[in-house]
Design an enzyme around this catalytic site. Structure first.
Site, PDB file in Angstrom:
ATOM      1  N   TYR A 180       1.927  57.920   8.244  1.00 32.72           N
ATOM      2  CA  TYR A 180       2.188  59.253   7.685  1.00 32.72           C
ATOM      3  C   TYR A 180       2.316  59.152   6.166  1.00 32.72           C
ATOM      4  O   TYR A 180       1.669  59.895   5.417  1.00 32.72           O
ATOM      5  CB  TYR A 180       3.460  59.855   8.280  1.00 32.72           C
ATOM      6  CG  TYR A 180       3.994  61.012   7.471  1.00 32.72           C
ATOM      7  CD1 TYR A 180       3.336  62.244   7.475  1.00 32.72           C
ATOM      8  CD2 TYR A 180       5.131  60.876   6.675  1.00 32.72           C
ATOM      9  CE1 TYR A 180       3.806  63.308   6.709  1.00 32.72           C
ATOM     10  CE2 TYR A 180       5.607  61.928   5.910  1.00 32.72           C
ATOM     11  CZ  TYR A 180       4.938  63.137   5.931  1.00 32.72           C
ATOM     12  OH  TYR A 180       5.398  64.186   5.166  1.00 32.72           O
ATOM     13  N   LYS A 195      11.505  70.815  15.386  1.00 36.38           N
ATOM     14  CA  LYS A 195      11.060  69.469  15.012  1.00 36.38           C
ATOM     15  C   LYS A 195      11.623  68.367  15.908  1.00 36.38           C
ATOM     16  O   LYS A 195      11.219  67.210  15.789  1.00 36.38           O
ATOM     17  CB  LYS A 195      11.429  69.189  13.551  1.00 36.38           C
ATOM     18  CG  LYS A 195      10.707  70.096  12.559  1.00 36.38           C
ATOM     19  CD  LYS A 195      11.013  69.731  11.129  1.00 36.38           C
ATOM     20  CE  LYS A 195      10.444  68.376  10.764  1.00 36.38           C
ATOM     21  NZ  LYS A 195      10.578  68.070   9.330  1.00 36.38           N
TER      22      LYS A 195
END
EC number: 5.1.3.20
Length: 317
Positions: free
Chosen positions: A139, A175
């Site tokens: 990421y 999330k």
């Protein structure tokens, strides 16, 4: 017309709401609603249209939005630091961002995008320069790679990237495990009266690992300031500039509720070597660009956030 990608996500939905508060409803919300619960983040917002992220990209490439868009706030990405599918990350985060930049360059549209403090990895300094960028996961690498791409371009438009530090606040509930520690500590305290923190690691005492925790309201303000100051381009840190400990967050949650305790749990083996024990944004470059607003501390913002959470009801609760 304004475009917000990741519009049903955490920072994106707060940005849409803030634009509404400024009187702007001519917003195209772009996202992937495979997780349908994210729609709650937009349910109290006003938008002109919603487009799936793939459909939007197709229309961008086809030129259907040429001359119609004032600014793209590109907040959409896979933000999971535990996702190791590199091909997916490169397509979803890197290539997508490049395509939008090329559109903005061609049409002279403002482009304000989300980078990440994760690009610094294990660095002990957090200044926007190449020798301090050491991503520890794919990421972070996807974000780093796009920042590098931006640095090599000479676009005909404003391009500003914001390296978000540890953002917390309203509209992050979808999330799951990637939500902020403030969110998780609050849930833990409500469930059993205990906030669970990691034991010490990397020479830090229990719960004393330090992060730059920045309130989402302040992050949105920086985005809007960049939009209103189109002459400002570059890559900027977006944090408070002052690290605080996980203990500070837990204590703010406990103080808000007037009850609770802290319990320290073993540090997971899987996170060793891929964990930032200290982050603190160096705001020199952002301040030099003209941004003067102050950022809320954990003690100021956590009570505000928890008061908001108390008014919400989420699916599965």
């Amino acid at each position: 017309m304004i475009v917000v990608t990741g519009a049903a996500g955490f920072i994106g939905s707060n940005l849409v709401k803030a634009l509404n508060d400024m009187g702007r409803n001519d917003i195209i919300a772009v996202d992937d609603l495979t997780d349908g619960t994210k729609m709650f983040n937009l349910a109290d917002c006003e938008i002109a249209d919603y487009l799936d992220k793939d459909q939007f990209l197709e229309q961008i490439i086809a030129g259907e939005f040429d001359g119609k868009i004032e600014v793209i706030f590109h907040q959409g990405a896979c933000s999971s630091t535990t996702e190791w599918d590199g091909k997916f990350m490169m397509s979803n985060n890197y290539e997508y961002s490049k395509t939008l930049l090329q559109f903005c360059d061609r049409t002279k549209c403002q482009y304000i995008y989300a980078s990440s403090a994760s690009v610094y990895g294990g660095s002990e300094k957090f200044i926007e320069q190449r020798d301090l960028e050491k991503p520890l996961n794919v990421y972070a690498y996807s974000k780093f790679l796009f920042d590098q791409y931006v640095r090599q371009q000479k676009p005909n438009c404003q391009v500003a990237g914001l390296r978000y530090f540890n953002v917390y606040g309203p509209r992050e509930q979808h999330k799951g495990g990637m939500a902020s520690v403030a969110f998780h500590f609050n849930n833990q305290l409500n469930a059993n009266g205990i906030c669970r923190l990691f034991e010490g690691v990397d020479g830090y005492e229990n719960g004393q690992q330090l992060r730059d925790f920045v309130y989402v309201e302040d992050v949105v303000k920086v985005n809007l300031w960049l939009w209103q100051n189109s002459e400002v381009s570059g890559i900027f840190n977006c944090g408070t500039g002052q690290a605080q400990s996980f203990n500070d967050v837990a204590n703010a949650v406990i103080a808000h509720h007037g009850k609770g305790a802290v319990e320290y749990i073993p540090f997971p083996d899987k996170l060793k070597g891929a964990y930032q024990s200290y982050t603190q944004a160096d705001l020199t470059k952002l301040r030099a660009a003209g941004y003067t607003a102050e950022f809320k501390t954990v003690e100021q913002a956590v009570p505000e956030y928890l008061s908001w959470l108390a008014t919400q009801h989420f699916i599965g609760e």
